[in-house]
Motif scaffolding. Structure first.
Motif, PDB file in Angstrom:
ATOM      1  N   ALA A 257       0.830  -1.215   0.000  1.00  0.00           N
ATOM      2  CA  ALA A 257       0.000   0.000   0.000  1.00  0.00           C
ATOM      3  C   ALA A 257       0.857   1.254   0.000  1.00  0.00           C
ATOM      4  O   ALA A 257       0.466   2.287  -0.554  1.00  0.00           O
ATOM      5  CB  ALA A 257      -0.928  -0.016   1.210  1.00  0.00           C
ATOM      6  N   ASP A 258       2.057   1.180   0.617  1.00  0.00           N
ATOM      7  CA  ASP A 258       2.926   2.357   0.696  1.00  0.00           C
ATOM      8  C   ASP A 258       4.024   2.351  -0.356  1.00  0.00           C
ATOM      9  O   ASP A 258       5.032   3.045  -0.212  1.00  0.00           O
ATOM     10  CB  ASP A 258       3.541   2.470   2.083  1.00  0.00           C
ATOM     11  CG  ASP A 258       4.416   1.264   2.439  1.00  0.00           C
ATOM     12  OD1 ASP A 258       4.377   0.258   1.693  1.00  0.00           O
ATOM     13  OD2 ASP A 258       5.140   1.329   3.453  1.00  0.00           O
ATOM     14  N   ALA A 259       3.854   1.576  -1.424  1.00  0.00           N
ATOM     15  CA  ALA A 259       4.859   1.519  -2.495  1.00  0.00           C
ATOM     16  C   ALA A 259       5.031   2.890  -3.132  1.00  0.00           C
ATOM     17  O   ALA A 259       4.105   3.699  -3.173  1.00  0.00           O
ATOM     18  CB  ALA A 259       4.443   0.500  -3.550  1.00  0.00           C
ATOM     19  N   ARG A 260       6.220   3.137  -3.665  1.00  0.00           N
ATOM     20  CA  ARG A 260       6.486   4.450  -4.254  1.00  0.00           C
ATOM     21  C   ARG A 260       5.758   4.664  -5.574  1.00  0.00           C
ATOM     22  O   ARG A 260       5.458   5.783  -5.942  1.00  0.00           O
ATOM     23  CB  ARG A 260       7.980   4.669  -4.445  1.00  0.00           C
ATOM     24  CG  ARG A 260       8.629   3.801  -5.506  1.00  0.00           C
ATOM     25  CD  ARG A 260       9.998   4.352  -5.887  1.00  0.00           C
ATOM     26  NE  ARG A 260      10.995   4.103  -4.863  1.00  0.00           N
ATOM     27  CZ  ARG A 260      12.142   4.783  -4.794  1.00  0.00           C
ATOM     28  NH1 ARG A 260      12.390   5.750  -5.632  1.00  0.00           N
ATOM     29  NH2 ARG A 260      13.029   4.484  -3.875  1.00  0.00           N
ATOM     30  N   ARG A 261       5.480   3.588  -6.333  1.00  0.00           N
ATOM     31  CA  ARG A 261       4.726   3.658  -7.590  1.00  0.00           C
ATOM     32  C   ARG A 261       5.268   4.761  -8.516  1.00  0.00           C
ATOM     33  O   ARG A 261       4.541   5.601  -9.017  1.00  0.00           O
ATOM     34  CB  ARG A 261       3.239   3.885  -7.321  1.00  0.00           C
ATOM     35  CG  ARG A 261       2.607   2.802  -6.455  1.00  0.00           C
ATOM     36  CD  ARG A 261       1.151   3.099  -6.157  1.00  0.00           C
ATOM     37  NE  ARG A 261       0.651   2.256  -5.080  1.00  0.00           N
ATOM     38  CZ  ARG A 261       0.092   1.064  -5.236  1.00  0.00           C
ATOM     39  NH1 ARG A 261      -0.048   0.583  -6.451  1.00  0.00           N
ATOM     40  NH2 ARG A 261      -0.329   0.360  -4.204  1.00  0.00           N
ATOM     41  N   GLY A 262       6.565   4.725  -8.724  1.00  0.00           N
ATOM     42  CA  GLY A 262       7.183   5.650  -9.660  1.00  0.00           C
ATOM     43  C   GLY A 262       7.555   6.992  -9.084  1.00  0.00           C
ATOM     44  O   GLY A 262       8.037   7.857  -9.826  1.00  0.00           O
TER      45      GLY A 262
ATOM     46  N   GLY B 272      12.594   1.793   4.273  1.00  0.00           N
ATOM     47  CA  GLY B 272      12.406   0.582   5.054  1.00  0.00           C
ATOM     48  C   GLY B 272      13.449   0.459   6.146  1.00  0.00           C
ATOM     49  O   GLY B 272      14.144   1.425   6.486  1.00  0.00           O
ATOM     50  N   GLN B 273      13.607  -0.729   6.678  1.00  0.00           N
ATOM     51  CA  GLN B 273      14.513  -0.969   7.797  1.00  0.00           C
ATOM     52  C   GLN B 273      15.470  -2.108   7.447  1.00  0.00           C
ATOM     53  O   GLN B 273      15.225  -3.273   7.758  1.00  0.00           O
ATOM     54  CB  GLN B 273      13.718  -1.312   9.056  1.00  0.00           C
ATOM     55  CG  GLN B 273      12.824  -0.177   9.518  1.00  0.00           C
ATOM     56  CD  GLN B 273      12.039  -0.520  10.771  1.00  0.00           C
ATOM     57  OE1 GLN B 273      11.778  -1.688  11.050  1.00  0.00           O
ATOM     58  NE2 GLN B 273      11.665   0.494  11.523  1.00  0.00           N
ATOM     59  N   PRO B 274      16.586  -1.799   6.792  1.00  0.00           N
ATOM     60  CA  PRO B 274      17.545  -2.848   6.427  1.00  0.00           C
ATOM     61  C   PRO B 274      18.242  -3.404   7.659  1.00  0.00           C
ATOM     62  O   PRO B 274      18.427  -2.694   8.656  1.00  0.00           O
ATOM     63  CB  PRO B 274      18.533  -2.111   5.517  1.00  0.00           C
ATOM     64  CG  PRO B 274      18.456  -0.686   5.965  1.00  0.00           C
ATOM     65  CD  PRO B 274      17.025  -0.466   6.360  1.00  0.00           C
TER      66      PRO B 274
END
Length: 414
Positions: free
Chosen positions: A224-229, A241-243
């Motif tokens: 839902a929180d994808a950057r989508r371009g 994110g949390q690597p």
């Protein structure tokens, strides 16, 4: 103004042509009315691009002759106008663009959002729903850590293209909304090490297996929180994110920060540490001899590029606070210095053979000493500067805001 519903757009990227095509075909058959577009750039050095368009029963191959053979020209002269035409055809319900292996999805997404076709950008006609990147498990780790240039594999995006395969491999996965894993690694160690790299360069990106998805489920995996371009703000957060912060299969993560400038000559010498035993470097640098401009440093495998990320907020003529993203304002506020403002060092390094301590020591040794810092900007301006002017790719002046492109488009080999 847009007078019709925007048509969903999906980008498919990756270095392996076969799996890319297979994923695009899954998307095409999953929904009637899906148009699949692919530009083959293998003859772009001769100004020739082969465009394939599949829609329903149609499978059309068109040979395009361009005045200047390069990716920006292909985008501007053919892909973007084609997207607009397809979006306005009533039988088209979705568009899938299978990018050539040499193409990175971030510049394409930027062009969709910003480059004008007629009086409006193509984003008025299409809605970028997902960027899917195919990872060929058999070859991806070697590609992402190797020294090959695209020219070595006949994958150049233009005759002047000097990018490395590693640079493209990493930028493709970093910009993805979903990683689609194809095939299998040659052994368990390669599989584990490749996963450790992906955990650190694309920690928030879900992974699915090509053999176990269809054209619906792969899109269902988009968060839902994808950057989508959404194009990366070079002054925004460097980590999404949390690597993991621990070392896994020899792969580690270093975050280097400092609030004093680099000495230009010592930084130039220290950059070697970002090439050997390092998978990836991304970040901003403050160089004493050029205090008003933020350097963008990016390495991948055996290639390193230096770019221009625009002026600091505190620089004379820098952008107004209201003109930058909320994320940049927040980050600048957290580190604001009463004299130097938002100028700072911030680099994220994914290591392999090099230890985090070696990276930190080399970069800290390139910072100004207390004595040099006290000498002030007038003395800094007299330091010999080995970096020189910025290099720009052909056709970049035709784009409204090239500073928003990835550093790959401003690569300067050392």
């Amino acid at each position: 103004m847009t007078h019709h519903p925007r048509v969903p757009l999906v980008l498919v990227s990756g270095l392996a042509a076969g799996p890319n095509a297979a994923l695009a075909e899954l998307l095409r058959v999953a929904e009637p009315g899906t148009a699949v577009v692919h530009h083959d750039l293998r003859e772009i050095h001769s100004g020739v691009v082969r465009r394939r368009l599949k829609l329903g029963e149609r499978d059309d191959l068109t040979v395009l002759e361009l005045a200047h053979g390069c990716v920006p020209c292909t985008l501007r002269e053919d892909l973007l106008p084609l997207l607009r035409r397809l979006a306005r055809r009533p039988e088209v319900s979705r568009i899938v663009v299978r990018l050539d292996e040499a193409m990175e999805p971030e510049p394409v997404s930027w062009a969709v959002r910003n480059v004008l076709v007629g009086d409006h950008p193509v984003r008025d006609d299409v809605d970028l729903r997902a960027v899917l990147t195919v990872v060929d498990c058999a070859a991806w780790l070697a590609d992402a850590t190797g020294d090959d240039e695209l020219a070595d594999r006949n994958l150049q995006g233009s005759p002047e293209d000097e990018r490395t395969v590693a640079q493209v491999a990493l930028s493709q996965v970093e910009f993805a909304d979903v990683l689609v894993l194809a095939g299998a690694a040659p052994d368990a160690w390669t599989a584990a090490k490749g996963a450790a790299v992906l955990d650190r360069v694309a920690p928030s990106v879900p992974r699915v297996e090509l053999a176990r998805v269809d054209g619906h489920s792969v899109l269902d995996a988009v968060p839902a929180d994808a950057r989508r371009g959404e194009v990366t703000d070079m002054h925004g957060a460097l980590l999404r994110g949390q690597p993991p912060v621990h070392v896994d299969c020899g792969i580690g993560l270093v975050t280097f920060t400092a609030q004093r400038p680099f000495h230009p000559a010592r930084l130039h010498d220290a950059l070697d540490v970002l090439l050997d035993g390092v998978v990836r470097t991304r970040g901003r640098a403050w160089v004493a001899s050029q205090p008003d401009v933020a350097f963008w440093i990016e390495s991948a495998g055996g290639g390193l590029g230096l770019g221009h990320a625009g002026p600091w907020l505190a620089a004379p003529g820098g952008p107004e606070w209201t003109d930058v993203s909320p994320e940049r304002r927040t980050l600048a506020s957290l580190r604001w210095h009463p004299v130097h403002g938002d100028r700072a060092q911030e680099l994220v390094v994914v290591t392999d053979q090099t230890t985090p301590d070696e990276i930190d020591a080399a970069l800290r040794g390139a910072l100004l000493t207390d004595e040099e810092l006290a000498a002030g900007p007038e003395a800094w301006a007299r330091y010999p500067d080995p970096f020189g002017d910025w290099h720009e790719e052909p056709c970049e002046d035709t784009e409204p805001d090239p500073a928003r492109h990835s550093a790959a488009n401003r690569k300067e080999e050392r």
